[in-house]
Write an enzyme that holds these catalytic residues in place. Sequence first.
Site: not given
Ligand code: ITT
Length: 195
Positions: A11, A46, A75, A177, A182-183
């Site tokens: 991402n 996965e 995650d 932000k 959270h991050r």
């Molecule tokens: P990776 O697994 O490759 O890291 P991903 O997008 O699939 O990428 P996740 O499985 O952790 O990651 O999914 C987290 C989802 O939650 C992400 O795709 C967003 O839709 C949402 N999300 C998480 N943090 C966010 C943020 O800071 N702002 C907006 N949406 C967020």
Amino acid sequence: MFSKLVIATGNEGKYKEFTEIIKHIAGGDFAGEIVFAPDTAKFAVEETGKTYAENAMLKAKAWAEKTGLPCLSDDSGLEVMALGGAPGLFSARIVYGREIDKVAWLLSKMKGVSYRRARFSAALCLCVPCEYTLITEGYCMGNIADFPAGSNGFGYDPVFIPDGHELTFAELPTSLKNDISHRANAFRKMVYLLK
Ligand code: ITT
């Protein structure tokens, strides 16, 4: 601290945030070079875990094995109280399609719902091959907006209004932000533990 650090994500939004968060919270010495995982090697992990922490560990370990380099993964998800914590762990997969479709799904579920409390959760995993694996979690409380606004960030940012503010994460400055998310909160704990 690390001459090269891989951000173990597919991402790009997360990758961009991490580069800023790392510099803002840990300083320029934390990592000489911060690499986006897909630039290093292309493969999918996965996400079979039952928690954010389990999934974060799967991702960091897989990329560490693949690259032999220190890897930092995330995650995360959005938990909406009125929806029993959904989309939560399935935030990325609740609707297959564009980010805009996930936002539309959420707003349709929240139509007519007045209780709009929500929180973003993130588990980070730092895997340093042959040395250690570290996991931390962070949160950010807020409310779901009535309609999407703003173009910064990614995912559900256009509909999340963090506590103490009246604008969505997608409208607020990126630097804000990356200070309160959270991050960012999970990364602060990681730096504390590393020290
Ligand atoms: P990776 O697994 O490759 O890291 P991903 O997008 O699939 O990428 P996740 O499985 O952790 O990651 O999914 C987290 C989802 O939650 C992400 O795709 C967003 O839709 C949402 N999300 C998480 N943090 C966010 C943020 O800071 N702002 C907006 N949406 C967020």
